[in-house]
Design a protein around this motif. Structure first.
Motif, PDB file in Angstrom:
ATOM      1  N   PRO A  22      47.678  37.034 -20.700  1.00 44.16           N
ATOM      2  CA  PRO A  22      46.400  36.311 -20.683  1.00 44.16           C
ATOM      3  C   PRO A  22      46.198  35.433 -21.922  1.00 44.16           C
ATOM      4  O   PRO A  22      45.671  34.320 -21.828  1.00 44.16           O
ATOM      5  N   VAL A  23      46.647  35.900 -23.066  1.00 43.38           N
ATOM      6  CA  VAL A  23      46.519  35.116 -24.296  1.00 43.38           C
ATOM      7  C   VAL A  23      47.449  33.903 -24.250  1.00 43.38           C
ATOM      8  O   VAL A  23      47.062  32.793 -24.618  1.00 43.38           O
ATOM      9  N   GLU A  25      48.514  32.359 -21.622  1.00 46.85           N
ATOM     10  CA  GLU A  25      47.951  31.401 -20.671  1.00 46.85           C
ATOM     11  C   GLU A  25      46.819  30.595 -21.301  1.00 46.85           C
ATOM     12  O   GLU A  25      46.732  29.379 -21.126  1.00 46.85           O
ATOM     13  N   LYS A  26      45.958  31.259 -22.048  1.00 45.15           N
ATOM     14  CA  LYS A  26      44.842  30.553 -22.699  1.00 45.15           C
ATOM     15  C   LYS A  26      45.343  29.591 -23.775  1.00 45.15           C
ATOM     16  O   LYS A  26      44.789  28.503 -23.950  1.00 45.15           O
ATOM     17  N   LEU A  29      46.586  26.528 -22.022  1.00 48.31           N
ATOM     18  CA  LEU A  29      45.454  25.723 -21.579  1.00 48.31           C
ATOM     19  C   LEU A  29      44.859  24.929 -22.747  1.00 48.31           C
ATOM     20  O   LEU A  29      44.587  23.732 -22.621  1.00 48.31           O
ATOM     21  N   ALA A  30      44.708  25.575 -23.886  1.00 48.45           N
ATOM     22  CA  ALA A  30      44.183  24.886 -25.071  1.00 48.45           C
ATOM     23  C   ALA A  30      45.136  23.794 -25.535  1.00 48.45           C
ATOM     24  O   ALA A  30      44.706  22.708 -25.934  1.00 48.45           O
ATOM     25  N   ALA A  77      45.816  30.074 -16.158  1.00 51.27           N
ATOM     26  CA  ALA A  77      44.627  30.378 -16.960  1.00 51.27           C
ATOM     27  C   ALA A  77      43.380  29.809 -16.296  1.00 51.27           C
ATOM     28  O   ALA A  77      42.342  30.472 -16.234  1.00 51.27           O
ATOM     29  N   LYS A  78      43.484  28.583 -15.784  1.00 51.67           N
ATOM     30  CA  LYS A  78      42.342  27.976 -15.083  1.00 51.67           C
ATOM     31  C   LYS A  78      41.963  28.799 -13.862  1.00 51.67           C
ATOM     32  O   LYS A  78      40.784  29.047 -13.609  1.00 51.67           O
ATOM     33  N   GLN A  81      40.160  31.904 -14.825  1.00 53.61           N
ATOM     34  CA  GLN A  81      38.793  31.647 -15.270  1.00 53.61           C
ATOM     35  C   GLN A  81      37.851  31.502 -14.082  1.00 53.61           C
ATOM     36  O   GLN A  81      36.708  31.923 -14.132  1.00 53.61           O
TER      37      GLN A  81
END
Length: 83
Positions: A22-23, A25-26, A29-30, A77-78, A81
């Motif tokens: 999860p980290v 993926e974020k 995305l960033a 990640a999207k 969310q």
């Protein structure tokens, strides 16, 4: 077992690949959200890390031209969310 996250890494960090995904993926995305040259929000950071004293990491090909893998992680990640 992933070729990127080995048993040794699990042993020393106590994290599995599933724990960190999860980290990752974020972060992907960033990275994509701020990779655009027209986005001035993080310009000072990019300039700082483009110098040789910081190993020019902000101008590395991995960041300036994100791979399909990074794009795929960002899409995951999207999706996470939203749902």
């Amino acid at each position: 077992m992933s070729k990127f996250w080995s048993r040794t890494m699990i042993h020393y960090t106590r994290y599995t690949e599933e724990d960190i995904m999860p980290v990752v993926e974020k972060l992907a995305l960033a990275l994509l959200a701020n990779a655009d040259e027209k986005t001035p929000k993080y310009r000072a950071i990019k300039d700082k890390y483009s110098k040789s004293g910081n190993c020019r990491v902000s101008v590395s090909p991995e960041l300036t031209s994100p791979s399909t893998a990074i794009r795929s992680l960002a899409e995951r990640a999207k999706a996470n969310q939203l749902g």
